[in-house]
Enzyme design. Structure first.
Site, short mmCIF file in Angstrom:
data_model
loop_
_atom_site.label_atom_id
_atom_site.label_comp_id
_atom_site.label_asym_id
_atom_site.label_seq_id
_atom_site.Cartn_x
_atom_site.Cartn_y
_atom_site.Cartn_z
N GLU A 227 0.82 -1.22 0.00
CA GLU A 227 0.00 0.00 0.00
C GLU A 227 0.86 1.26 0.00
OE1 GLU A 227 -2.75 -0.42 3.29
OE2 GLU A 227 -4.10 -1.59 2.06
N GLU B 13 -6.55 -8.07 -0.06
CA GLU B 13 -6.94 -8.16 1.35
C GLU B 13 -8.44 -7.90 1.42
OE1 GLU B 13 -4.64 -5.49 3.79
OE2 GLU B 13 -2.76 -6.02 2.82
C1 GAL Z 1 -4.23 -2.81 5.22
C2 GAL Z 1 -2.77 -3.20 5.28
C3 GAL Z 1 -2.56 -4.42 6.13
C4 GAL Z 1 -3.31 -4.31 7.42
C5 GAL Z 1 -4.75 -4.07 7.13
C6 GAL Z 1 -5.62 -3.99 8.36
O1 GAL Z 1 -4.40 -1.49 4.81
O2 GAL Z 1 -2.28 -3.44 4.00
O3 GAL Z 1 -1.19 -4.58 6.38
O4 GAL Z 1 -2.77 -3.29 8.18
O5 GAL Z 1 -4.88 -2.85 6.45
O6 GAL Z 1 -6.95 -3.78 8.01
#
Ligand code: GAL
Length: 657
Positions: free
Chosen positions: A142, A316
């Site tokens: 990110e 994710e």
């Molecule tokens: C994302 C990030 C992850 C984790 C996640 C938690 O933005 O890439 O590493 O922190 O959020 O929701």
């Protein structure tokens, strides 16, 4: 088509085999690992320790899983920042160094950091580039999250001076381009130029635009070098990045996405809804508190899909409550399955969940996973199983994502301009773009986000919600397309160097929309005027232009009868911002005229097409009847769509909408 984010370094080695076996048993294919593990990979300068990672990859491989390996560059270890403190960024707001202790603590202008990031990435790529279990790579994590695009450091200042020299060639050219004669801002040489921070009142908008361009270029340069080093040692492997939306980072994501095999998005609809709509009244927000706004997740997914005109993944997926928003509610029943199907409907080819097991320590211990810290199955687990079986039954991969008939032009420059020159406080680039998108989605129309450099010839309708900087080449591409173009106010209103066009706005667009903007007024969001269109009265507010044209058909008028919307052949120019009711009605009429099918099925139903499959999503907690002609073609769910339910049917026309 499913994967998981996993951190073997967080768990005892004795647990890895069981984890891998359970992952494979759940039907997962991909496991993303490694992206924050620098302190374990290089505990001391130059002392590389890959043994544990070798082992973890071997165990995952033995279970039949495929690895996406992240470079650990979002988290430089303590020794690195102590050795070279100049890698740390400086807050442009406070002027204070942003220190060690979380993540993303590096400055994109730091040559030392670039060197170190490339070094560790190259070491990893050399070791695992040809490993058969490692099928792909994720660069960093990110990029620019946590507001890290801009830095106010001395390193950034020097890099900015070089960037200015390269762009403008001579200091006279820069002074001329920026209009520095105003307020005696002229420079004698490039070494005199500061970052546009900390001045008494507003700095020159051209100076700020240059700083935004420079900062974006630095991120792109960093990323492209990272991609190149991985490519060199991992030939034929996939490379991706999990993007933060352009509207949040202010980086030109189209350029950032170049040379990737596919783009990825991290989908956290609840956390983002809570942040983005914080000022909404409770009665409006509460409705979507556990689902996310119906267009919010897909708004960013469609943008990510548009970045390289190709494949995209959810890297994710939110599995339950997160930890990082102001409030972190539990998703409504079934939402994890719902969001999974929604992402596939919008073109995703893989959905990975974040994370395998909830961490019992550190910053994200309140963030759900598929498993709880004790190893028991959390709410997301059975939902993922359901989605997995449904996706398989739908044979989704045989349905290639549909190219939309409608394109929305988006880009970082437009956002920079609107942030630099607010003019009216209610003019918010992201809100405007979102309102346009949401109106189209409420009609069930698929939307492609495209850059200003796109080829528009394959679209039927092309809409530019905010496009202040355009050039001749853009106008030529519009001319070559038969699409209906809709430009919202501010189109062509600035030159490339942030000046007012001497021919008056819309500047170069006058070649296809021969009008002149005589004056602009901005209004408080709660004090709109009127827009009259087809016998109805809507809002004309926030940004209103006084238009003068000799020809052109007047489609809409202000309360005083003066033209607010003009049409010249296939080009429509809107001189005012307006309300979402107008946007829905207007776009509906234009889609009807263009023969584009619409599905305006109520506030909480969203329809999306993927190949021959039509998906309906019910964001309401009540069942609703879908106005489908018959049940014959339904392949998932029912015509009476369940609360937070999904219904899928086969469309007669398998092609585009
Ligand atoms: C994302 C990030 C992850 C984790 C996640 C938690 O933005 O890439 O590493 O922190 O959020 O929701």
């Amino acid at each position: 088509m499913f994967g998981i984010c996993y951190y073997p370094e967080h768990w005892p080695e004795s647990q890895w085999k069981t984890d891998a076996r359970m992952m494979a048993g759940l039907g997962l294919t991909y496991v993303r690992i490694g992206e924050f593990a620098w302190s374990r990979l290089e505990p001391n300068p130059g002392e590389l320790n890959f043994a544990w990672l070798d082992k973890a990859i071997e165990i995952l491989n033995d279970a039949g899983l495929k690895v996406i390996l992240g470079t650990p560059t979002a988290t430089p270890p303590k020794w690195l920042v102590d050795k070279w403190p100049e890698v740390l960024p400086v807050s442009p707001e406070t002027g204070r160094v942003r220190g060690f202790g979380s993540r993303r603590h590096y400055d994109f202008s730091s040559k030392i950091y670039l060197r170190e990031a490339l070094r560790i990435s190259e070491e990893m790529a050399k070791r695992y580039g040809e490993h058969n279990a490692v099928i792909g790579w994720q660069t960093d994590n990110e990029l620019c999250c946590h507001d890290t695009t801009l830095s106010g450091s001395n390193t950034a200042k020097q890099a900015f001076q070089c960037w200015c020299e390269q762009r403008y060639g001579s200091i006279d050219a820069l002074n001329e381009a920026w209009g520095n004669v105003f307020w005696s801002m002229e420079y004698r040489h490039f070494g005199e130029i500061d970052l546009p921070l900390g001045a008494v009142t507003e700095t020159n908008p051209a100076h700020r635009l240059a700083y935004r361009r420079f900062s974006s270029d630095k991120v792109i340069d960093f990323h492209q070098q990272m991609i190149a080093v991985i490519r060199q040692h991992a030939p034929g492997k996939l490379i991706t990045h999990n993007f933060i939306p352009m509207v949040d980072t202010g980086v030109d994501n189209y350029a950032l996405a170049k040379n990737l095999d596919f783009t990825s998005y991290d989908n956290y609809p609840l956390g983002r809804t809570d942040l983005q709509f914080a000022d909404w009244p409770a009665e409006k927000l509460q409705r979507y508190m556990r689902t996310g706004h119906p267009d919010f997740g897909t708004y960013y997914q469609d943008q990510t899909r548009g970045l390289n005109d190709g494949e995209f993944w959810i890297m994710e997926q939110q599995p339950g409550p997160v930890n990082w928003a102001a409030n972190n509610p539990r998703p409504a029943p079934g939402m994890i399955r719902f969001w999974t199907l929604e992402a596939f409907a919008h073109g995703a080819s893989c959905v990975c969940y974040f994370r395998w097991r909830q961490a019992p320590f550190a910053q994200e211990q309140m963030h759900a996973g598929l498993l709880r810290p004790d190893g028991s199955k959390a709410d997301a687990w059975p939902q993922m199983e359901q989605a997995r079986d449904e996706i398989k039954a739908l044979d989704l991969l045989t349905h290639s994502p549909s190219r939309a008939s409608v394109a929305l032009i988006s880009g970082a420059e437009a956002q920079w301009v609107s942030e630099i020159e607010r003019q009216g406080e209610a003019y918010d680039f992201n809100n405007i773009q979102f309102e346009f998108y949401s109106a189209l989605r409420a009609l069930g129309v698929n939307v492609d986000f495209v850059s200003v450099e796109a080829d528009f010839s394959q679209y039927t309708i092309v809409i530019a919600p905010s496009l202040p900087i355009i050039d001749e080449a853009f106008v030529q591409r519009c001319k070559r397309s038969k699409a209906t173009f809709i430009f919202a106010p501010r189109a062509g209103a600035k030159t490339r160097e942030f000046a007012y066009p001497l021919t008056l706005p819309p500047g170069p667009l006058q070649a296809i929309a021969p009008l002149r903007v005589l004056s602009v007024e901005t209004l408080r969001a709660d004090c709109p005027g009127e827009l009259h269109w087809q016998g109805k009265i809507y809002e004309a507010g926030i940004w209103r232009e006084e238009l003068a044209a000799e020809n052109g058909e007047v489609l809409g008028r202000y309360e005083d009868g003066k033209p607010a919307i003009l049409q010249f052949g296939n080009v429509i120019y809107m001189g005012t911002l307006t309300c979402s009711d107008f946007l829905k009605d207007f776009f509906h009429a234009i889609c009807d005229r263009a023969g584009i099918a619409t599905y305006r099925w109520g506030e909480d139903i969203r329809v999306c097409q993927r190949g021959a499959l039509m998906f309906a999503f019910n964001y309401a907690g009540e069942a609703q009847d879908l106005p489908l002609p018959d049940d014959g073609d339904i392949v998932l769910g029912q015509r009476r769509i369940a609360p937070y339910g999904v219904t899928v049917w086969k469309s007669a026309a398998s092609a585009l909408q």
